[in-house]
Design an enzyme around this catalytic site. Structure first.
Site, PDB file in Angstrom:
ATOM      1  N   ASN A 178       0.920  -0.929  -0.056  1.00 47.91           N
ATOM      2  CA  ASN A 178       0.022  -0.108   0.139  1.00 47.91           C
ATOM      3  C   ASN A 178       1.028   1.167  -0.034  1.00 47.91           C
ATOM      4  O   ASN A 178       1.684   1.397   1.031  1.00 47.91           O
ATOM      5  CB  ASN A 178      -0.829  -0.092   1.287  1.00 47.91           C
ATOM      6  N   ARG A 235      -7.017  12.738   0.256  1.00 51.71           N
ATOM      7  CA  ARG A 235      -6.203  13.346   1.275  1.00 51.71           C
ATOM      8  C   ARG A 235      -4.633  12.796   0.892  1.00 51.71           C
ATOM      9  O   ARG A 235      -3.577  13.226   1.149  1.00 51.71           O
ATOM     10  CB  ARG A 235      -6.432  13.090   2.440  1.00 51.71           C
ATOM     11  N   HIS A 254      -3.688  -4.118   7.765  1.00 50.99           N
ATOM     12  CA  HIS A 254      -4.030  -2.920   8.613  1.00 50.99           C
ATOM     13  C   HIS A 254      -2.934  -3.030   9.956  1.00 50.99           C
ATOM     14  O   HIS A 254      -3.249  -4.023  10.653  1.00 50.99           O
ATOM     15  CB  HIS A 254      -5.341  -2.594   8.999  1.00 50.99           C
TER      16      HIS A 254
HETATM   17  N1  PXP Z   1      -5.593  -2.680   4.035  1.00 54.34           N
HETATM   18  C1  PXP Z   1      -6.609  -1.818   4.060  1.00 54.34           C
HETATM   19  C2  PXP Z   1      -8.031  -2.324   3.497  1.00 54.34           C
HETATM   20  C3  PXP Z   1      -6.146  -0.511   4.274  1.00 54.34           C
HETATM   21  O1  PXP Z   1      -7.222   0.518   4.064  1.00 54.34           O
HETATM   22  C4  PXP Z   1      -5.062  -0.198   4.703  1.00 54.34           C
HETATM   23  C5  PXP Z   1      -4.471   1.291   5.031  1.00 54.34           C
HETATM   24  O2  PXP Z   1      -5.008   1.524   6.301  1.00 54.34           O
HETATM   25  C6  PXP Z   1      -3.880  -1.285   4.610  1.00 54.34           C
HETATM   26  C7  PXP Z   1      -4.469  -2.522   4.619  1.00 54.34           C
HETATM   27  C8  PXP Z   1      -2.416  -0.873   5.294  1.00 54.34           C
HETATM   28  O3  PXP Z   1      -2.509  -0.573   6.381  1.00 54.34           O
HETATM   29  P1  PXP Z   1      -1.063  -0.047   7.191  1.00 54.34           P
HETATM   30  O4  PXP Z   1      -0.850   1.052   6.649  1.00 54.34           O
HETATM   31  O5  PXP Z   1      -1.160   0.181   8.550  1.00 54.34           O
HETATM   32  O6  PXP Z   1      -0.268  -1.339   6.804  1.00 54.34           O
END
Ligand code: PXP
Length: 251
Positions: free
Chosen positions: A7, A58, A200
Site C-alpha cells: 500500500n 487526502r 492494517h
Molecule cells: N488494508 C486496508 C484495507 C487499508 O485500508 C490499509 C490502510 O489503512 C491497509 C491495508 C494498510 O494498513 P497499514 O498502512 O497500517 O499497513
C-alpha cells in the site's frame, strides 16, 4: 507463499504534505512520486500495488491511479468506498481488484472493518457491478462470523480481514484473543470458499505471528514498509518483509 500487496498511500501523504496545491502529481520539484515507488517495489518483489483513492483525496490523487494503471507490471488493487461515483471510476480504470473499505464512522463495525450487514444494499450493488466486469472484489471486514457469512453470500470472491485490533493489542493481554478471532475468521472464510487476505497495522514485528494465520493468500501492508523504506530504501524494505512473511518457504 503469502503474497505482498504494498500500500503506497503514505508515499502520497508525504508528497501532499508539501505539494497539496500543485496541479500535477509528479515532475519538476514534486516528490516523492508514488508511481516511482511502486515500480521500485515491484522490482524488489512486491506482488501487487494497493492504493486507497479516498473521497477527500487526502493522499492518492485520481491522476496517480491512472498513471499506476499504465505503468505497473503486477496487479493494481484499488481500495475505495462503496459509492456510485467510485464504482463508475473503478469500471473505467479496471484494476485487477477493488477492496471495499469504510470511510466514515457509520460504516465501521466493532472490529473496524466495513459493516456489510448495515450496508448490504450498497455493497451488493458494487460487488455485482465488479463481478459483471471481471474485477475481483475484496471486502475489508472484521473477523466477525456474521460479516464473513454475508460476504460469502454476496458473492465477493475475497475478504481482507482487518488486523488493526490485533496489531493494537500486540503488546497487551488482549493479543491472544485478537489472534484467535483472526484465526477463526480465516478458517471460516476459507471454509465458505473465500480467498483470505489480511491487512492494517502489520509491521516487521507482528508479522512473525500473523503469518501463521491459516489460509493466507495476500497481506496488504503500507505504513510499516513505507516507514522502513525511509532508512533502507524501498527495495530492502520490501525484500525484508517478504522474507519475514515466508520464513518456512525460504528456508
Ligand atoms: N488494508 C486496508 C484495507 C487499508 O485500508 C490499509 C490502510 O489503512 C491497509 C491495508 C494498510 O494498513 P497499514 O498502512 O497500517 O499497513
Amino acid at each position: 507463499m503469502i503474497l505482498l500487496g504494498l500500500n503506497i498511500d503514505h508515499c502520497a501523504t508525504l508528497r501532499q504534505a508539501r505539494y497539496r496545491q500543485a496541479n500535477a502529481t509528479a515532475g519538476g520539484a514534486i516528490e516523492p512520486d508514488p508511481v516511482t515507488l511502486a515500480l521500485l517495489a515491484e522490482q524488489a518483489g512486491a506482488d501487487g500495488i494497493t492504493v486507497h483513492l479516498r473521497e477527500d483525496r487526502r493522499h492518492i490523487q485520481e491522476r496517480d491511479v491512472w498513471r499506476l494503471r499504465e505503468s505497473i507490471a503486477t496487479r493494481l488493487n484499488l481500495e475505495m468506498s462503496c459509492t456510485p461515483a467510485m464504482t463508475r471510476l473503478a469500471l473505467q480504470l479496471r484494476p485487477e481488484s477493488v477492496c471495499l473499505v469504510p470511510e466514515n464512522r457509520a460504516e465501521v463495525t466493532t472490529e473496524g472493518g466495513l459493516d456489510v450487514i448495515a450496508h448490504r444494499r450498497r455493497v451488493t450493488k458494487c460487488v455485482d457491478a465488479m463481478n459483471a466486469a471481471g474485477i475481483a472484489t475484496s471486502l475489508f471486514i472484521g473477523p466477525e462470523p456474521a460479516q464473513i457469512q454475508l460476504a460469502a453470500e454476496l458473492g465477493a470472491p475475497w475478504v481482507e480481514l482487518h488486523t488493526g485490533a490485533y496489531a493494537h493489542a500486540y503488546f497487551n493481554r488482549h493479543r491472544a484473543r485478537q489472534f484467535a478471532r483472526l484465526r477463526d475468521g480465516a478458517a471460516r472464510a476459507h471454509g465458505l470458499g473465500l480467498t483470505v487476505n489480511a491487512g492494517h497495522g502489520i509491521n516487521y514485528v507482528n508479522i512473525a505471528e500473523l503469518r501463521t494465520l491459516p489460509h493466507l493468500h495476500e497481506l496488504n501492508i503500507g505504513h510499516g514498509i513505507i516507514s522502513r523504506a525511509l532508512f533502507t530504501g524501498i527495495g530492502e524494505a520490501v525484500r525484508e518483509m517478504k522474507a519475514r512473511m515466508n520464513v518456512c518457504s525460504s528456508e
